[in-house]
Write an enzyme that holds these catalytic residues in place. Structure first.
Site, PDB file in Angstrom:
ATOM      1  N   LYS A   1      -0.024  -0.603  -4.821  1.00  0.00           N
ATOM      2  CA  LYS A   1      -0.881  -0.745  -4.984  1.00  0.00           C
ATOM      3  C   LYS A   1      -2.461  -0.669  -5.095  1.00  0.00           C
ATOM      4  CE  LYS A   1      -1.934  -5.765  -6.068  1.00  0.00           C
ATOM      5  NZ  LYS A   1      -1.520  -5.524  -7.826  1.00  0.00           N
TER       6      LYS A   1
ATOM      7  N   GLY B   1      -4.938   8.324   4.348  1.00  0.00           N
ATOM      8  CA  GLY B   1      -6.316   9.089   3.377  1.00  0.00           C
ATOM      9  C   GLY B   1      -5.745  10.361   3.112  1.00  0.00           C
TER      10      GLY B   1
ATOM     11  N   GLU C   1       6.290  -0.251 -15.396  1.00  0.00           N
ATOM     12  CA  GLU C   1       5.547  -0.617 -13.879  1.00  0.00           C
ATOM     13  C   GLU C   1       7.112  -0.727 -12.967  1.00  0.00           C
ATOM     14  OE1 GLU C   1       1.932  -0.831 -12.455  1.00  0.00           O
ATOM     15  OE2 GLU C   1       2.422  -2.532 -14.035  1.00  0.00           O
TER      16      GLU C   1
ATOM     17  N   LYS D   1       3.627  -2.894 -17.950  1.00  0.00           N
ATOM     18  CA  LYS D   1       4.458  -3.798 -16.582  1.00  0.00           C
ATOM     19  C   LYS D   1       5.770  -3.378 -17.436  1.00  0.00           C
ATOM     20  CE  LYS D   1       2.027  -5.352 -14.632  1.00  0.00           C
ATOM     21  NZ  LYS D   1       0.271  -5.141 -15.311  1.00  0.00           N
TER      22      LYS D   1
ATOM     23  N   HIS E   1       2.234   6.181 -37.744  1.00  0.00           N
ATOM     24  CA  HIS E   1       2.235   7.923 -37.176  1.00  0.00           C
ATOM     25  C   HIS E   1       2.744   8.471 -36.511  1.00  0.00           C
ATOM     26  CE1 HIS E   1      -1.454   6.998 -40.657  1.00  0.00           C
ATOM     27  NE2 HIS E   1      -1.869   6.704 -39.575  1.00  0.00           N
TER      28      HIS E   1
ATOM     29  N   GLU F   1      -0.679  -2.746 -22.097  1.00  0.00           N
ATOM     30  CA  GLU F   1      -0.177  -3.679 -20.406  1.00  0.00           C
ATOM     31  C   GLU F   1       0.727  -4.542 -20.606  1.00  0.00           C
ATOM     32  OE1 GLU F   1      -1.556  -3.615 -17.914  1.00  0.00           O
ATOM     33  OE2 GLU F   1      -0.519  -5.374 -16.849  1.00  0.00           O
TER      34      GLU F   1
ATOM     35  N   ARG G   1       0.422  -1.369   0.322  1.00  0.00           N
ATOM     36  CA  ARG G   1      -0.152   0.139   0.077  1.00  0.00           C
ATOM     37  C   ARG G   1       1.143   1.404   0.225  1.00  0.00           C
ATOM     38  NH1 ARG G   1      -5.044  -0.747   1.345  1.00  0.00           N
ATOM     39  NH2 ARG G   1      -5.092   0.724   1.612  1.00  0.00           N
TER      40      ARG G   1
ATOM     41  N   TRP H   1       2.332   5.623   2.021  1.00  0.00           N
ATOM     42  CA  TRP H   1       2.856   6.443   0.604  1.00  0.00           C
ATOM     43  C   TRP H   1       2.344   7.696   0.282  1.00  0.00           C
ATOM     44  CZ3 TRP H   1       0.105   9.289  -3.194  1.00  0.00           C
ATOM     45  CH2 TRP H   1       0.237   9.314  -4.654  1.00  0.00           C
TER      46      TRP H   1
HETATM   47  C1  G6P Z   1      -2.457   0.945  -9.580  1.00  0.00           C
HETATM   48  C2  G6P Z   1      -1.558  -0.012  -9.299  1.00  0.00           C
HETATM   49  C3  G6P Z   1      -1.890  -1.208 -10.565  1.00  0.00           C
HETATM   50  C4  G6P Z   1      -3.956  -0.646 -10.992  1.00  0.00           C
HETATM   51  C5  G6P Z   1      -4.185   0.730 -10.318  1.00  0.00           C
HETATM   52  C6  G6P Z   1      -5.910  -0.060 -10.815  1.00  0.00           C
HETATM   53  O1  G6P Z   1      -1.993   2.350 -10.291  1.00  0.00           O
HETATM   54  O2  G6P Z   1      -0.095  -0.020  -9.226  1.00  0.00           O
HETATM   55  O3  G6P Z   1      -1.752  -2.577 -10.386  1.00  0.00           O
HETATM   56  O4  G6P Z   1      -3.700  -1.278 -11.884  1.00  0.00           O
HETATM   57  O5  G6P Z   1      -3.916   1.177  -9.196  1.00  0.00           O
HETATM   58  O6  G6P Z   1      -6.146  -0.738  -9.063  1.00  0.00           O
HETATM   59  P1  G6P Z   1      -7.636  -0.945  -9.186  1.00  0.00           P
HETATM   60  O7  G6P Z   1      -6.660  -1.958  -7.336  1.00  0.00           O
HETATM   61  O8  G6P Z   1      -8.270  -0.184  -8.428  1.00  0.00           O
HETATM   62  O9  G6P Z   1      -7.440  -1.988 -10.150  1.00  0.00           O
END
Ligand code: G6P
Length: 615
Positions: A610, A102, A495, A492, A511, A488, A27, A75
């Site tokens: 995450k 929060g 990230e 990956k 283009h 995607e 988190r 975070w």
């Molecule tokens: C963050 C995570 C991603 C995820 C995104 C959406 O950026 O690092 O891996 O795809 O949030 O999260 P969710 O839980 O809504 O799928």
């Protein structure tokens, strides 16, 4: 974002809190802290960096029988990640200690008021404002901590999951929630607090998930009192039995959670369609769809809202819904949708996709769509999450806990659920023949074993990763159902390896991105047999004539691409709409191996989290 943990009971709090923080590190992980209380002294320690840094620092220091403890992994939102801004935070008197997940949006005006009243602040955080606000209310009104928390939170705008204790009350922790998750584990004469149930799963299977605008007063050896933050209503909390087990949240012999989760996909996909895909009876059973069939059939269109990888799954579903069920689909970034005054009517069905079920933007998009009268359907992985609760109906993915920050099995299981939905609706609308329908079901049933086969390319993908690990840019190309897979794949790589990568529809390459191609540029091209194969082969030729390095993701036995590409990675054959479930596998492995070779932190990439509970 941020993870919070707390314990009050008869055991040493430290080992429970520190282990809990490690489980919640997905988190946020730019700083961590802990406060332990033995009834006389508070031991508070915090540091920039990971929970392991905190643990190392405390290893020789912790000699406490503190049976009350709270901890936080951060975070950063307000204030850079440093020791001072890390949680927990003291109030000015040193009596109150708080952790917070929060964001307090009106912290600035509250802070100015508190400064006028003589309060001082050590950190730049909104959290330190909150704890002093609670203290101020408590002193001025001469009330107990629980009441002070309630009064203070009624002055706050924003989101929070908090845990706070008072030095003068060694047997009590007060928690509250709005917008950020908060679970309370109920043991024998002991209570656990956490952002999700993983920190206490080995101690108890009974948990209360607080609802928004609820708070709880937790008393050692006594009970929990849950009440509304607004008004005086007492809540009779629902105690849930957790399905999670310890094995699911451990690495199980893999070096990283991400690798474990990539390899779990055959089972995760199977678990997701188990009991829903009934090929013998030629049926798809999804209670959430069945119960709301009228709404789906009357829908003018489907609007998908999501973020990140879930948004990519939404894009795949656009192709699937339109192709099979002939329903127009729009796929929206939740963060854009919520702020652009979108046209939504009661005839729209909104599908919200989210692994965590906590993403703030997706949640806000849902609330907006509901306020306009749309029917909102959730596709979530985390059971009981905010999005699962906020939506009108839904279907869970059964991927199990996903801990690696880079999403893998959540993506393929989301596509699985969305495919089941599209098939069910196609059957109901008569846009698919019964033989085609049955054929799709039979094919979907074979996907877990085909994913298993696709995973066998691992050793070869490692060789390819080794060749290209030092590239500074990557291009990913795909068409049709596999265009979102290209996006995607690029995401990956970005990230977890921090290499710049772009995903593009293969035909759009000419283009713009074609200008980037030279002998240094690896281009990953998804070129499976179905769909626009010949067109993609032409695109590959265009790359080749500009000396780009081609990594083809092809159907088993392919010959044409093999002749042109520098490397080919094979996936088993399947029907076109299911190819994303297979082509995504080598792309996940490629990014994983490159990141490992570059010595990056695969499971906790820098700056990411995450669960993004701030907008
Ligand atoms: C963050 C995570 C991603 C995820 C995104 C959406 O950026 O690092 O891996 O795809 O949030 O999260 P969710 O839980 O809504 O799928």
């Amino acid at each position: 974002m941020c993870g919070i943990v707390g314990y009050i009971g008869h055991r040493e709090a430290y080992p429970i809190v520190i282990k809990g923080l490690q489980r919640l590190e997905y988190r946020g992980y730019d700083s961590a802290g802990i406060a332990l209380y033995d009834g006389n002294n508070i031991k508070l320690s915090k540091t920039k960096g990971k929970v392991s840094d905190l643990k190392e620092r405390l290893e020789n220091e912790i000699a406490t029988d503190g049976t009350l403890g709270i901890g936080h992994t951060r975070w950063a939102t307000h204030g850079v990640p440093n020791d001072v801004n890390s949680h927990p935070h003291y109030s000015n008197s040193g009596d109150l200690v708080i952790i917070h997940n929060g964001i307090i949006e009106n912290y600035d005006s509250l802070k100015k008021e508190l400064i006028k009243r003589g309060y001082t602040f050590k950190s730049d955080t909104d959290t330190e404002v909150l704890v002093n606000l609670i203290e101020d209310v408590k002193k001025n009104e001469n009330i107990k901590l629980g009441k002070a928390v309630q009064v203070a939170l009624n002055q706050v705008i924003g989101a929070y999951a908090i845990a706070v204790f008072d030095k003068n009350k060694p047997n009590e922790i007060v928690v509250a929630k709005l917008g950020s998750p908060l679970a309370i584990g109920i043991g024998e004469d002991e209570f656990f607090i956490a952002s999700d149930a993983s920190p206490f799963i080995e101690f108890t299977k009974n948990a209360i998930y607080l609802e928004d605008e609820e708070m709880a007063i937790i008393r050692r050896n006594k009970d929990i009192k849950v009440r509304k933050i607004k008004g005086d209503a007492i809540v009779d909390p629902y105690i849930q039995e957790l399905q999670l087990n310890l094995e699911q949240i451990e690495k199980g012999g893999y070096d990283h959670f991400m690798l474990k989760e990539i390899h779990e996909q055959p089972d995760a996909i199977f678990d997701t369609f188990r009991g829903r895909l009934l090929s013998n009876e030629a049926m798809v059973k999804l209670a959430g769809v069945e119960d709301n069939m009228k709404k789906f059939l009357a829908a003018d269109r489907i609007i998908v809202v999501a973020c990140g990888t879930s948004w990519h799954a939404g894009l795949v579903s656009e192709y699937i819904f339109e192709d099979l069920a002939r329903i127009p689909v729009e796929v929206e970034y939740a963060s854009e949708f919520r702020y652009r005054n979108p046209v939504i009517t009661e005839k729209d069905v909104v599908i919200a996709i989210s692994q965590s079920g906590e993403t703030a933007d997706t949640l806000a998009a849902i609330k907006l769509a509901k306020s306009k009268g749309a029917f909102v359907f959730g596709v979530c992985n985390v059971v009981g999450s905010s999005i699962a609760r906020e939506t009108d109906a839904g279907a869970y993915t059964h991927a199990g806990p996903e801990i690696g920050v880079a999403s893998t099995k959540a993506f393929t299981t989301q596509i699985t659920v969305l495919t089941l939905m599209a098939l069910r609706l196609a059957r109901a609308k008569g846009t698919i023949s019964s033989s085609e329908f049955r054929h799709h079901l039979i094919e979907l049933e074979t996907i877990p074993s085909k994913v298993e086969k696709a995973l066998k390319s691992d050793a070869y993908v490692q060789t390819v990763a080794d060749i290209y690990k030092d590239a500074t840019n990557f291009l990913y190309l795909g068409r049709g159902f596999n265009f979102p897979v290209a996006l995607e794949g690029a995401l990956k790589l970005k990230e977890i390896s921090y290499i710049h990568a772009e995903g593009y529809p293969a035909a759009e390459m000419k283009h713009g991105p074609i200008a980037l191609i030279d002998e240094q540029m690896p281009v990953v091209v998804i070129a499976t047999k179905k769909g626009h194969y010949e067109k993609v082969v032409s695109n590959i030729q265009e790359i080749k004539s500009r000396k780009g390095k081609i990594i083809g993701i092809v159907t088993e036995g392919d010959k044409s691409v093999k002749e042109l590409a520098d490397h080919v990675i094979e996936v088993p054959e399947t029907i076109e709409c299911l190819t994303p479930l297979l082509t995504t596998i080598p792309l996940q492995l490629l990014s994983y191996h490159i990141a490992v070779m570059l010595d990056k932190n695969v499971d906790q990439p820098r700056n990411l989290a995450k669960s993004v509970t701030v907008e």
